[in-house]
Design a protein around this motif. Structure first.
Motif, mmCIF file in Angstrom:
data_model
loop_
_atom_site.group_PDB
_atom_site.id
_atom_site.type_symbol
_atom_site.label_atom_id
_atom_site.label_comp_id
_atom_site.label_asym_id
_atom_site.label_seq_id
_atom_site.Cartn_x
_atom_site.Cartn_y
_atom_site.Cartn_z
ATOM 1 N N TYR A 1 -9.424 -47.195 -3.152
ATOM 2 C CA TYR A 1 -8.451 -46.303 -2.529
ATOM 3 C C TYR A 1 -8.947 -44.851 -2.557
ATOM 4 O O TYR A 1 -8.894 -44.132 -1.560
ATOM 5 N N GLU A 2 -9.402 -44.425 -3.723
ATOM 6 C CA GLU A 2 -9.894 -43.045 -3.875
ATOM 7 C C GLU A 2 -11.131 -42.806 -3.024
ATOM 8 O O GLU A 2 -11.296 -41.750 -2.401
ATOM 9 N N LEU A 3 -12.008 -43.805 -2.985
ATOM 10 C CA LEU A 3 -13.225 -43.696 -2.177
ATOM 11 C C LEU A 3 -12.879 -43.589 -0.694
ATOM 12 O O LEU A 3 -13.441 -42.753 0.035
ATOM 13 N N CYS A 4 -11.933 -44.413 -0.257
ATOM 14 C CA CYS A 4 -11.493 -44.387 1.141
ATOM 15 C C CYS A 4 -10.917 -43.013 1.489
ATOM 16 O O CYS A 4 -11.227 -42.438 2.538
ATOM 17 N N LYS A 5 -10.084 -42.491 0.614
ATOM 18 C CA LYS A 5 -9.459 -41.184 0.831
ATOM 19 C C LYS A 5 -10.514 -40.079 0.925
ATOM 20 O O LYS A 5 -10.440 -39.203 1.789
ATOM 21 N N THR A 6 -11.513 -40.128 0.043
ATOM 22 C CA THR A 6 -12.570 -39.115 0.032
ATOM 23 C C THR A 6 -13.378 -39.145 1.328
ATOM 24 O O THR A 6 -13.650 -38.104 1.934
ATOM 25 N N ILE A 7 -13.754 -40.333 1.749
ATOM 26 C CA ILE A 7 -14.535 -40.479 2.984
ATOM 27 C C ILE A 7 -13.730 -40.009 4.186
ATOM 28 O O ILE A 7 -14.224 -39.266 5.041
ATOM 29 N N ARG A 8 -12.455 -40.412 4.236
ATOM 30 C CA ARG A 8 -11.632 -40.099 5.397
ATOM 31 C C ARG A 8 -11.330 -38.612 5.532
ATOM 32 O O ARG A 8 -11.057 -38.124 6.626
ATOM 33 N N GLN A 9 -11.393 -37.873 4.450
ATOM 34 C CA GLN A 9 -11.163 -36.433 4.516
ATOM 35 C C GLN A 9 -12.256 -35.722 5.319
ATOM 36 O O GLN A 9 -12.039 -34.625 5.829
ATOM 37 N N GLU A 10 -13.419 -36.351 5.433
ATOM 38 C CA GLU A 10 -14.539 -35.698 6.096
ATOM 39 C C GLU A 10 -15.050 -36.426 7.331
ATOM 40 O O GLU A 10 -15.833 -35.865 8.102
ATOM 41 N N SER A 11 -14.642 -37.667 7.531
ATOM 42 C CA SER A 11 -15.233 -38.438 8.614
ATOM 43 C C SER A 11 -14.265 -39.496 9.145
ATOM 44 O O SER A 11 -13.358 -39.938 8.446
ATOM 45 N N GLU A 12 -14.486 -39.891 10.407
ATOM 46 C CA GLU A 12 -13.716 -40.969 11.032
ATOM 47 C C GLU A 12 -14.517 -42.267 11.067
ATOM 48 O O GLU A 12 -14.241 -43.163 11.860
ATOM 49 N N VAL A 13 -15.523 -42.379 10.208
ATOM 50 C CA VAL A 13 -16.345 -43.584 10.147
ATOM 51 C C VAL A 13 -15.456 -44.806 9.878
ATOM 52 O O VAL A 13 -14.496 -44.720 9.104
ATOM 53 N N PRO A 14 -15.710 -45.952 10.509
ATOM 54 C CA PRO A 14 -14.879 -47.147 10.296
ATOM 55 C C PRO A 14 -14.922 -47.628 8.841
ATOM 56 O O PRO A 14 -15.978 -47.631 8.218
ATOM 57 N N ILE A 15 -13.754 -48.036 8.341
ATOM 58 C CA ILE A 15 -13.638 -48.535 6.973
ATOM 59 C C ILE A 15 -12.836 -49.835 6.975
ATOM 60 O O ILE A 15 -11.726 -49.881 7.498
ATOM 61 N N ILE A 16 -13.420 -50.894 6.396
ATOM 62 C CA ILE A 16 -12.709 -52.147 6.186
ATOM 63 C C ILE A 16 -12.459 -52.292 4.683
ATOM 64 O O ILE A 16 -13.387 -52.187 3.885
ATOM 65 N N ILE A 17 -11.211 -52.510 4.318
ATOM 66 C CA ILE A 17 -10.844 -52.668 2.918
ATOM 67 C C ILE A 17 -10.689 -54.151 2.596
ATOM 68 O O ILE A 17 -10.061 -54.893 3.358
ATOM 69 N N ILE A 18 -11.281 -54.578 1.486
ATOM 70 C CA ILE A 18 -11.109 -55.961 1.037
ATOM 71 C C ILE A 18 -10.481 -55.938 -0.358
ATOM 72 O O ILE A 18 -10.813 -55.073 -1.176
ATOM 73 N N SER A 19 -9.569 -56.862 -0.601
ATOM 74 C CA SER A 19 -8.860 -56.843 -1.875
ATOM 75 C C SER A 19 -8.278 -58.204 -2.205
ATOM 76 O O SER A 19 -7.964 -58.996 -1.313
#
Length: 231
Positions: free
Chosen positions: A62-80
């Motif tokens: 979650y924290e990693l996703c938030k950090t990346i999204r603050q600077e980029s619109e790169v696609p992110i797939i979350i698995i859990s």
């Protein structure tokens, strides 16, 4: 050229299976097992897509996703392994583009990766222009990265300093009044003195020795660039 993907997963079996299927489909895949390793890659060589596990040691997904999204619109797939609706909503609200619950089919993962890349490529036809470059002599701006170079060296500047440089470089040799610059950079609701413009220019000149921003006495400023004579 194939897209690059970073898989962040602490379960070695899932990591190996996912990466094997993605590589078989032609993707360039890097695998890491912690959020800290992922952040190092993000800073040095960011990929075209991230596949993030939520439950990671240290910095979680979650924290990693938030950090990346603050600077980029790169696609992110979350698995859990979490199948609760709240967890899915949180992951998507933090910037995830898709959410897969364990256990999942590796083929489904590849299908979702393909679909997401197609959607991104279709909705961002300007992708080739992401490295848009503006230049005036030794001054170079990359608007999308909000990066400023002077004589090839990066200059650390504030948001307002960037905005005023962007105005100047896109309107070379045009004189702007202090009032114009105040409105464009600080907004129409700003009620402070136009001395704020003078202070901003002063700071920029201190940071960038030789910056060709010329004072137009009694009026304002302009970025003066000598036009090359035709040969």
């Amino acid at each position: 050229m194939k897209h690059s993907i970073v898989v962040v997963e602490d379960d070695v079996n899932i990591r190996n299976i996912v990466s094997a299927y993605l590589r078989k489909d032609g993707y360039q895949v890097t695998v890491v097992e912690s959020g800290e390793e992922a952040l190092t890659i993000w800073k040095n060589d960011p990929p075209d897509m991230w596949i993030l596990d939520i439950m990671l040691p240290g910095i979680d997904g979650y924290e990693l996703c938030k950090t990346i999204r603050q600077e980029s619109e790169v696609p992110i797939i979350i698995i859990s392994a979490k199948d609760e609706e709240l967890d899915k909503i949180l992951g998507l609200e933090l910037g995830g583009d898709d959410y897969l619950t364990k256990p999942f089919s590796p083929r489904e993962m590849v299908a979702r990766v393909k679909r997401l890349f197609k959607r991104v490529d279709r909705t961002r036809p300007e992708k080739k222009d992401e490295k848009k470059k503006l230049q005036a002599g030794s001054l170079v701006l990359y608007p999308n990265e909000r990066l400023v170079l002077w004589e090839g060296e990066e200059v650390e500047i504030t948001a307002k300093e960037f905005e005023i440089l962007n105005i100047f470089i896109t309107n070379q040799n045009r004189a702007f009044s202090r009032e114009e610059l105040l409105t464009k950079v600080w907004g129409e609701d700003y009620f402070g003195s136009d001395r704020a413009v003078d202070d901003l220019i002063k700071r920029l000149r201190k940071k960038i020795d030789g910056l060709p921003v010329e004072t137009v006495w009694g009026y304002g400023y302009r970025l003066k660039i000598e036009k090359e004579e035709s040969k």
